[in-house]
Design a protein around this motif. Structure first.
Motif, PDB file in Angstrom:
ATOM      1  N   ALA A 128      -4.369   2.446   4.665  1.00 22.28           N
ATOM      2  CA  ALA A 128      -4.732   3.134   3.428  1.00 22.28           C
ATOM      3  C   ALA A 128      -3.505   3.526   2.613  1.00 22.28           C
ATOM      4  N   VAL A 129      -2.470   4.055   3.279  1.00 22.29           N
ATOM      5  CA  VAL A 129      -1.263   4.472   2.551  1.00 22.29           C
ATOM      6  C   VAL A 129      -0.590   3.270   1.908  1.00 22.29           C
ATOM      7  N   GLY A 130      -0.496   2.175   2.633  1.00 20.18           N
ATOM      8  CA  GLY A 130       0.109   0.973   2.070  1.00 20.18           C
ATOM      9  C   GLY A 130      -0.662   0.447   0.882  1.00 20.18           C
ATOM     10  N   LYS A 131      -1.989   0.459   0.980  1.00 22.34           N
ATOM     11  CA  LYS A 131      -2.816  -0.003  -0.124  1.00 22.34           C
ATOM     12  C   LYS A 131      -2.635   0.889  -1.358  1.00 22.34           C
ATOM     13  N   LEU A 132      -2.563   2.187  -1.147  1.00 24.13           N
ATOM     14  CA  LEU A 132      -2.432   3.108  -2.279  1.00 24.13           C
ATOM     15  C   LEU A 132      -1.083   2.955  -2.972  1.00 24.13           C
ATOM     16  N   HIS A 133      -0.028   2.779  -2.192  1.00 26.77           N
ATOM     17  CA  HIS A 133       1.284   2.566  -2.816  1.00 26.77           C
ATOM     18  C   HIS A 133       1.321   1.236  -3.568  1.00 26.77           C
ATOM     19  N   ALA A 134       0.699   0.195  -2.989  1.00 30.61           N
ATOM     20  CA  ALA A 134       0.631  -1.092  -3.683  1.00 30.61           C
ATOM     21  C   ALA A 134      -0.155  -0.973  -4.979  1.00 30.61           C
ATOM     22  N   LEU A 135      -1.248  -0.234  -4.940  1.00 22.23           N
ATOM     23  CA  LEU A 135      -2.057  -0.014  -6.131  1.00 22.23           C
ATOM     24  C   LEU A 135      -1.274   0.759  -7.187  1.00 22.23           C
ATOM     25  N   ASN A 136      -0.551   1.772  -6.761  1.00 21.58           N
ATOM     26  CA  ASN A 136       0.237   2.579  -7.687  1.00 21.58           C
ATOM     27  C   ASN A 136       1.277   1.723  -8.415  1.00 21.58           C
ATOM     28  N   ARG A 137       1.969   0.887  -7.675  1.00 18.35           N
ATOM     29  CA  ARG A 137       2.966   0.000  -8.290  1.00 18.35           C
ATOM     30  C   ARG A 137       2.305  -0.994  -9.237  1.00 18.35           C
ATOM     31  N   ALA A 138       1.137  -1.491  -8.858  1.00 17.00           N
ATOM     32  CA  ALA A 138       0.451  -2.489  -9.685  1.00 17.00           C
ATOM     33  C   ALA A 138      -0.017  -1.891 -11.007  1.00 17.00           C
ATOM     34  N   VAL A 139      -0.560  -0.673 -10.977  1.00 15.69           N
ATOM     35  CA  VAL A 139      -0.984  -0.023 -12.218  1.00 15.69           C
ATOM     36  C   VAL A 139       0.223   0.234 -13.101  1.00 15.69           C
ATOM     37  N   ASN A 140       1.321   0.690 -12.505  1.00 15.68           N
ATOM     38  CA  ASN A 140       2.547   0.934 -13.261  1.00 15.68           C
ATOM     39  C   ASN A 140       3.053  -0.335 -13.941  1.00 15.68           C
ATOM     40  N   ALA A 141       2.991  -1.462 -13.225  1.00 16.51           N
ATOM     41  CA  ALA A 141       3.533  -2.709 -13.748  1.00 16.51           C
ATOM     42  C   ALA A 141       2.642  -3.338 -14.820  1.00 16.51           C
ATOM     43  N   ARG A 142       1.361  -3.027 -14.801  1.00 17.13           N
ATOM     44  CA  ARG A 142       0.426  -3.714 -15.696  1.00 17.13           C
ATOM     45  C   ARG A 142       0.493  -3.223 -17.144  1.00 17.13           C
ATOM     46  N   PHE A 143       0.881  -1.964 -17.369  1.00 18.87           N
ATOM     47  CA  PHE A 143       0.768  -1.371 -18.695  1.00 18.87           C
ATOM     48  C   PHE A 143       2.126  -0.967 -19.261  1.00 18.87           C
ATOM     49  N   ALA A 144       2.246  -1.125 -20.572  1.00 15.44           N
ATOM     50  CA  ALA A 144       3.354  -0.503 -21.289  1.00 15.44           C
ATOM     51  C   ALA A 144       3.049   0.987 -21.419  1.00 15.44           C
ATOM     52  N   VAL A 145       4.095   1.788 -21.572  1.00 12.39           N
ATOM     53  CA  VAL A 145       3.921   3.238 -21.636  1.00 12.39           C
ATOM     54  C   VAL A 145       3.604   3.672 -23.063  1.00 12.39           C
ATOM     55  N   ASP A 146       2.568   4.463 -23.187  1.00 13.86           N
ATOM     56  CA  ASP A 146       2.199   5.069 -24.470  1.00 13.86           C
ATOM     57  C   ASP A 146       2.495   6.567 -24.354  1.00 13.86           C
ATOM     58  N   ARG A 147       3.456   7.068 -25.132  1.00 16.13           N
ATOM     59  CA  ARG A 147       3.882   8.463 -25.032  1.00 16.13           C
ATOM     60  C   ARG A 147       3.191   9.367 -26.040  1.00 16.13           C
ATOM     61  N   LYS A 148       2.244   8.836 -26.786  1.00 18.56           N
ATOM     62  CA  LYS A 148       1.525   9.670 -27.753  1.00 18.56           C
ATOM     63  C   LYS A 148       0.480  10.521 -27.040  1.00 18.56           C
ATOM     64  N   ARG A 149      -0.136  11.433 -27.801  1.00 15.02           N
ATOM     65  CA  ARG A 149      -1.208  12.250 -27.252  1.00 15.02           C
ATOM     66  C   ARG A 149      -2.382  11.343 -26.870  1.00 15.02           C
TER      67      ARG A 149
END
Length: 267
Positions: A128-149
């Motif tokens: 479970a921990v490995g899957k969650l860290h992999a998921l966290n990295r994948a979500v981070n990599a998929r999107f550009a950052v939007d800093r607006k409200r």
């Protein structure tokens, strides 16, 4: 780390309001890895404030103000000492069983596209921990950052279809994805230096529950677990349940909201 926080919220009304009732989720609490050195909430009008807790166990301050009110400023200032925890959440007020946080909401609905993304991102990971860290990295990599409200009312499913996402949207997407894997997950609001010293909203990340370990934080804005750079304030099924300010007003007209959050750090 010593984090200094200045969070100012200003409401302006086109027509003076007769009464305001606000629930403020703006007060962090002591836990194993954070200690509140000083904290205060100030309001620039006559108001009654009463401390309590919401249904998720978060510390809240109820604010009651009688009109006429043309505008109101809520100013939060404080310092919190934080330490490294590897993302594991310890010593917080837990009033609900983890299974509650498998529940979908309007903002975090079950979504086939997010579920397919989660399955692909975690397919090669162990435990479970490995899957969650992999998921966290994948979500981070998929999107550009939007800093607006963040856009009010935008669901995780709608945000997933966009190329850029705010910290709130990333956390809600992660929450939906983790639940699709059968792991309880929740949204967390707080303060962090990871988005820069001045920003238009507090920070948002997620926590997922792992059997035998407990709740663990995951911040898809950075792709890693939150550490001493973050101050945890409130947790709920979605961002609206952990919103810093929620409530009602009695009066006609429109409202305008201005938020400024400043977070600075000293070792």
């Amino acid at each position: 780390m010593r984090l200094s926080i200045d969070h100012r919220t200003v409401y302006r009304f086109s027509t003076a309001q007769s009464r305001l009732v606000q629930m403020l989720r703006m007060t962090p609490e002591n836990s194993h890895d954070q200690t509140v050195a000083r904290w205060r909430i100030d309001v620039d009008c006559d108001a009654k404030m009463r401390r309590g807790r919401d249904g998720f166990g978060n510390a809240v301050t109820m604010l009651y103000a009688e009109g006429p009110i043309a505008d109101i400023e809520i100013a939060v200032r404080g310092e919190v000492l934080t330490s490294h925890s590897d993302g594991v959440v310890r010593g917080v007020n837990e009033v609900l069983p983890p299974a509650v946080f498998l529940r979908a909401t309007e903002a975090t609905p079950r979504d086939p596209a997010i579920a397919a993304f989660a399955a692909e991102a975690t397919g090669a990971a162990d435990g479970a921990v490995g899957k969650l860290h992999a998921l966290n990295r994948a979500v981070n990599a998929r999107f550009a950052v939007d800093r607006k409200r963040p856009e009010p009312g935008l669901s995780a499913a709608a945000a997933f279809a966009r190329p850029a996402a705010t910290s709130r949207d990333l956390a809600q997407i992660f929450t939906v994805a983790a639940r699709s894997l059968g792991l309880p997950a929740r949204y967390v609001s707080g303060y962090s230096v990871v988005e820069g010293s001045l920003r238009p909203t507090p920070h948002g990340w997620a926590e997922a529950h792992v059997d035998g370990l407990g709740w663990v934080g995951f911040d898809p804005f950075t792709g890693r677990s939150p550490q001493e750079e973050s101050v945890r304030v409130a947790a709920a099924l979605d961002a609206s349940g952990a919103a810093p300010v929620a409530g009602s007003r009695l009066g006609e007209g429109e409202e305008e909201l201005d938020v400024a959050v400043t977070v600075s750090a000293a070792q």
